[in-house]
Design an enzyme around this catalytic site. Structure first.
Site, PDB file in Angstrom:
ATOM      1  N   TRP A 186     -37.050  65.922  29.840  1.00  0.00           N
ATOM      2  CA  TRP A 186     -37.087  66.745  28.631  1.00  0.00           C
ATOM      3  C   TRP A 186     -36.077  66.166  27.638  1.00  0.00           C
ATOM      4  CZ3 TRP A 186     -33.069  69.632  26.329  1.00  0.00           C
ATOM      5  CH2 TRP A 186     -33.451  70.241  25.120  1.00  0.00           C
ATOM      6  N   GLU A 227     -41.830  67.216  29.899  1.00  0.00           N
ATOM      7  CA  GLU A 227     -41.794  68.630  29.473  1.00  0.00           C
ATOM      8  C   GLU A 227     -41.846  68.763  27.957  1.00  0.00           C
ATOM      9  OE1 GLU A 227     -38.156  70.581  30.586  1.00  0.00           O
ATOM     10  OE2 GLU A 227     -38.896  72.580  30.059  1.00  0.00           O
ATOM     11  N   LYS A 229     -42.118  71.015  24.247  1.00  0.00           N
ATOM     12  CA  LYS A 229     -41.444  72.174  23.684  1.00  0.00           C
ATOM     13  C   LYS A 229     -41.960  72.427  22.278  1.00  0.00           C
ATOM     14  CE  LYS A 229     -36.808  74.077  23.309  1.00  0.00           C
ATOM     15  NZ  LYS A 229     -35.432  73.992  23.773  1.00  0.00           N
ATOM     16  N   ASP A 260     -43.071  74.886  30.697  1.00  0.00           N
ATOM     17  CA  ASP A 260     -41.942  75.825  30.691  1.00  0.00           C
ATOM     18  C   ASP A 260     -42.414  77.092  29.990  1.00  0.00           C
ATOM     19  OD1 ASP A 260     -39.632  77.259  29.605  1.00  0.00           O
ATOM     20  OD2 ASP A 260     -38.417  75.570  30.263  1.00  0.00           O
ATOM     21  N   HIS A 263     -41.588  77.716  26.232  1.00  0.00           N
ATOM     22  CA  HIS A 263     -41.760  76.639  25.252  1.00  0.00           C
ATOM     23  C   HIS A 263     -43.013  76.727  24.403  1.00  0.00           C
ATOM     24  CE1 HIS A 263     -38.709  73.648  27.171  1.00  0.00           C
ATOM     25  NE2 HIS A 263     -38.214  74.844  26.959  1.00  0.00           N
ATOM     26  N   HIS A 287     -41.518  75.213  34.843  1.00  0.00           N
ATOM     27  CA  HIS A 287     -40.179  75.730  34.597  1.00  0.00           C
ATOM     28  C   HIS A 287     -40.380  77.204  34.316  1.00  0.00           C
ATOM     29  CE1 HIS A 287     -37.374  72.157  33.502  1.00  0.00           C
ATOM     30  NE2 HIS A 287     -37.782  72.137  34.751  1.00  0.00           N
ATOM     31  N   ASP A 295     -37.032  81.043  22.955  1.00  0.00           N
ATOM     32  CA  ASP A 295     -36.813  80.362  24.234  1.00  0.00           C
ATOM     33  C   ASP A 295     -35.411  80.690  24.749  1.00  0.00           C
ATOM     34  OD1 ASP A 295     -37.107  78.545  26.350  1.00  0.00           O
ATOM     35  OD2 ASP A 295     -36.290  76.908  25.168  1.00  0.00           O
ATOM     36  N   ASP A 297     -34.302  81.823  27.664  1.00  0.00           N
ATOM     37  CA  ASP A 297     -33.944  81.525  29.056  1.00  0.00           C
ATOM     38  C   ASP A 297     -33.260  82.686  29.770  1.00  0.00           C
ATOM     39  OD1 ASP A 297     -34.806  78.659  29.534  1.00  0.00           O
ATOM     40  OD2 ASP A 297     -33.643  78.414  27.704  1.00  0.00           O
ATOM     41  N   ASP A 326     -36.016  77.834  35.378  1.00  0.00           N
ATOM     42  CA  ASP A 326     -35.201  77.307  34.281  1.00  0.00           C
ATOM     43  C   ASP A 326     -34.727  78.451  33.391  1.00  0.00           C
ATOM     44  OD1 ASP A 326     -33.928  75.839  32.386  1.00  0.00           O
ATOM     45  OD2 ASP A 326     -35.725  74.943  31.505  1.00  0.00           O
TER      46      ASP A 326
HETATM   47  C1  RNT Z   1     -34.949  72.944  27.378  1.00  0.00           C
HETATM   48  C2  RNT Z   1     -35.770  72.682  28.580  1.00  0.00           C
HETATM   49  C3  RNT Z   1     -35.068  71.976  29.705  1.00  0.00           C
HETATM   50  C4  RNT Z   1     -33.672  72.489  29.968  1.00  0.00           C
HETATM   51  C5  RNT Z   1     -33.044  71.971  31.247  1.00  0.00           C
HETATM   52  C6  RNT Z   1     -31.579  72.190  31.276  1.00  0.00           C
HETATM   53  O1  RNT Z   1     -35.535  73.792  26.495  1.00  0.00           O
HETATM   54  O2  RNT Z   1     -36.351  73.850  29.034  1.00  0.00           O
HETATM   55  O3  RNT Z   1     -35.862  72.007  30.829  1.00  0.00           O
HETATM   56  O4  RNT Z   1     -33.630  73.878  30.003  1.00  0.00           O
HETATM   57  O5  RNT Z   1     -33.397  70.661  31.440  1.00  0.00           O
HETATM   58 ZN    ZN Z   2     -37.389  73.760  30.911  1.00  0.00          ZN
END
Ligand code: RNT
Ligand code: ZN
Length: 418
Positions: A186, A227, A229, A260, A263, A287, A295, A297, A326
């Site tokens: 990523w 990955e 986004k 993810d 994302h 993720h 986003d 998290d 994640d």
């Molecule tokens: C960032 C991505 C990525 C990170 C990690 C730390 O938006 O989701 O995967 O969260 O690699």
């Molecule tokens: Zn991620």
């Protein structure tokens, strides 16, 4: 709750499922074989252990300052040990390149498997596989939020070298641990405001990735994933590695796509993407996260989307979907964050395993949608908790919220002294 009550509750629950043709013993057997990869970065707010640590950047952000953040590899391992002891089933650990274990400063394009040997040894002891990530953020050469797509060839070269070094580390992890390491790429690359030549940046990214992935490495040891986004803080207008970019790249190059859950647009869900993507790439990495308005998290909840994701994993094949978590919440006890999020993922998998899949598929095929709906709704009140408690008991892990008293002790004896 006593073991006796857990067992008698399970017997009662087993009857519920048996009545709709579901074998809960078989579901538990299967659940015990599905690995979940815990993300090491929940333990220290994405800081890492480089001597001049840069921390999270490039649009990702951990907020909060709950006491007890791990400051060294040993502290982080001790915290993960605690979390692992409170989560039943198969676990893996997902590391980032900034979690290297060394006293000497070493730049990212010079890291080698030796810098991760202590983690590999830890994983051997814990019978856990390791997954890996190059770190393209928190570094002076990422200050402009451009890395592999940077217009400067020298900067691109540095990051390509980092990616190559990381693939060798992942390969060595897989070789020593006898289970392939999934290496997820990523990058934060993007633009804050009006962006004119989007394709030039994307062309540069494609070429950099080609250079980084040039060497063929056996999938017995490591597998590459990319990955995408939508946006990040500071890079709101254009993300170079968008969904279309990486979906195309993964299909063209036969590598894994990472989805993810944070994302995409706020109402766009990854559960609906899994079955499509798997028609065109052999395996995917997830993720699993929880976006709140963006986003953000947050810790994964047992919500509708998590249950939908789990159903897709089970129905499409657990061998094709690698499950990684994640999220990084620094406002709460970090071990609770790991334990609750991972156990939620597992409960959702169990719920999917306890569905009468063949019956539901048949109803759908025969347009018997009213009955299908009734059954799915009824299943929501089935005694899933009793089955999960029994799983914990089988696996020697505290059932229910029994894990909290363990974490309380650890917080008093270890975390609060940091
Ligand atoms: C960032 C991505 C990525 C990170 C990690 C730390 O938006 O989701 O995967 O969260 O690699
Ligand atoms: Zn991620």
């Amino acid at each position: 709750m006593s073991s006796k009550s857990i067992e008698s509750n399970y017997k009662f629950a087993r009857e519920y499922y048996a009545a709709i043709g579901v074998d809960s013993d078989a579901a538990l057997k299967k659940l015990a074989t599905i690995p979940i990869s815990l993300h090491c970065w929940q333990g220290d707010d994405v800081g890492g252990f480089e001597p001049d640590a840069g921390g999270a950047s490039g649009g990702i952000l951990s907020t909060g300052n709950y006491p007890g953040r791990a400051r060294t590899p040993d502290e982080l391992r001790s915290d993960i040990d605690k979390a692992f002891s409170l989560i039943p089933g198969m676990k893996r650990l997902n590391l980032h390149a900034i979690y290297l274990d060394t006293d000497k400063a070493v730049d990212r394009n010079r890291i080698t498997p030796e810098h991760f040997q202590s983690w590999i040894d830890w994983a051997k002891q814990n019978k856990a596989g390791l997954d890996f990530n190059p770190t393209f953020f928190g570094h002076p050469k990422a200050a402009s939020n451009l890395t592999l797509s940077h217009p400067d060839a020298g900067i691109r070269k540095f990051w390509i070298e980092h990616g190559i070094a990381c693939r060798k580390i992942a390969e060595e992890m897989g070789r020593q641990l006898k289970t392939p390491s999934i290496m997820n790429t990523w990058i934060p690359d993007g633009f804050k405001d009006v962006t004119i030549d989007r394709q030039a940046a994307r062309r540069r990214l494609e070429r950099s990735l080609d250079a980084m992935f040039q060497e063929k490495i056996s999938p017995k040891y490591m597998k590459d994933a990319v990955e995408s986004k939508l946006f990040g803080i500071g890079v709101e207008t254009c993300t170079v590695g968008s969904n279309e970019f990486y979906l195309g790249y993964a299909v063209k190059n036969g590598i894994l796509l990472t989805l993810d859950s944070g994302h995409f647009h706020p109402t766009e869900i990854i559960s609906d993407k899994i079955s499509s993507v798997l028609l065109f790439v052999k395996e995917i990495l997830l993720h699993v996260s929880r976006p709140v308005r963006w986003d953000s998290d947050h810790v994964v909840f047992f919500d509708d989307e998590l249950q939908a994701i789990a159903r897709e994993i089970i129905y499409n094949g657990v061998d094709k979907v690698h499950i990684g978590l994640d999220y990084f919440d620094a406002t709460i006890n970090r071990i609770i964050a790991w334990v609750v999020g991972t156990r939620n993922m597992q409960k959702a998998l169990l719920k999917a395993l306890l569905e009468p899949a063949d019956q539901l598929k048949k109803m759908e095929k025969e347009f018997d949608n009213g009955r299908k709906m009734a059954l799915i709704e009824e299943l929501k009140l089935f005694p899933l908790g009793a089955v999960y408690d029994y799983f914990c008991e089988q696996q020697g892990v505290p059932p229910g919220i029994g894990f909290l008293s363990e974490i309380d002790k650890y917080e008093k004896q270890v975390l609060s002294l940091r």
